[in-house]
Design a protein around this motif. Sequence first.
Motif, short mmCIF file in Angstrom:
data_model
loop_
_atom_site.label_atom_id
_atom_site.label_comp_id
_atom_site.label_asym_id
_atom_site.label_seq_id
_atom_site.Cartn_x
_atom_site.Cartn_y
_atom_site.Cartn_z
N THR A 1 -16.55 -29.17 3.22
CA THR A 1 -15.71 -30.35 3.39
C THR A 1 -14.45 -30.02 4.18
N LEU A 2 -13.82 -28.89 3.84
CA LEU A 2 -12.60 -28.47 4.53
C LEU A 2 -12.85 -28.23 6.02
N LEU A 3 -13.92 -27.51 6.33
CA LEU A 3 -14.22 -27.21 7.73
C LEU A 3 -14.60 -28.46 8.51
N SER A 4 -15.30 -29.38 7.85
CA SER A 4 -15.65 -30.64 8.49
C SER A 4 -14.39 -31.45 8.78
N TYR A 5 -13.48 -31.51 7.82
CA TYR A 5 -12.20 -32.22 8.00
C TYR A 5 -11.40 -31.58 9.13
N PHE A 6 -11.35 -30.25 9.14
CA PHE A 6 -10.57 -29.54 10.15
C PHE A 6 -11.13 -29.76 11.55
N SER A 7 -12.44 -29.94 11.65
CA SER A 7 -13.05 -30.18 12.97
C SER A 7 -12.63 -31.55 13.51
N GLU A 8 -12.23 -32.48 12.62
CA GLU A 8 -11.70 -33.76 13.07
C GLU A 8 -10.26 -33.60 13.59
N ILE A 9 -9.52 -32.66 13.00
CA ILE A 9 -8.13 -32.41 13.36
C ILE A 9 -8.04 -31.62 14.66
N LEU A 10 -8.86 -30.57 14.74
CA LEU A 10 -8.84 -29.66 15.88
C LEU A 10 -10.29 -29.38 16.27
N PRO A 11 -10.91 -30.29 17.03
CA PRO A 11 -12.34 -30.20 17.32
C PRO A 11 -12.80 -28.89 17.94
N SER A 12 -11.96 -28.23 18.71
CA SER A 12 -12.40 -27.02 19.41
C SER A 12 -12.01 -25.73 18.69
N PHE A 13 -11.69 -25.80 17.37
CA PHE A 13 -11.29 -24.57 16.70
C PHE A 13 -12.44 -23.56 16.68
N ASP A 14 -12.09 -22.29 16.79
CA ASP A 14 -13.07 -21.21 16.87
C ASP A 14 -13.65 -20.95 15.48
N GLU A 15 -14.87 -21.39 15.27
CA GLU A 15 -15.49 -21.31 13.95
C GLU A 15 -15.80 -19.87 13.52
N GLU A 16 -15.77 -18.94 14.46
CA GLU A 16 -16.02 -17.54 14.11
C GLU A 16 -14.75 -16.81 13.70
#
Length: 141
Positions: free
Chosen positions: A87-102
């Motif tokens: 849920t947190l990572l999904s929410y964060f992808s709305e805030i900063l779509p291009s964040f480096d998931e690695e």
Amino acid sequence: MEFSKIIAVTGKPGLFEILSQTKTGVIVKSIVDGKRFPITATHNVSLLENIAIYTYEEEVPLAQVIKNISDKESGKESISHKESNTTLLSYFSEILPSFDEERVYASNVKKVIQWYNILVNAKFDFSTLVSEASVETEEEE
């Protein structure tokens, strides 16, 4: 309260505002409960304005990320930092779509959201973040 004077201290929960400097460190006030105490050179301290989040293109200053959350939530509290990692990572992808998931972990996202909610409860003026972030961008150019 200025964003440039807000710090996180390793091993101490919450955020702190720098009040004054001493010979051996700084005097801070907890943003959560208002208690004042000294922070010495033995503490590991991070100024929030010096923190950035990795994206695939660049590093985005924490001030900009927090401003994005504020814009999304209209200055109100966001989701709890105790939500599931998914849920947190999904929410964060709305805030900063291009964040480096690695390189950006769920624990990093938890901290950012927790800090944002602390600032909301302290009645922080998020509109000041726009001018601070844009000043930094102008200086870099």
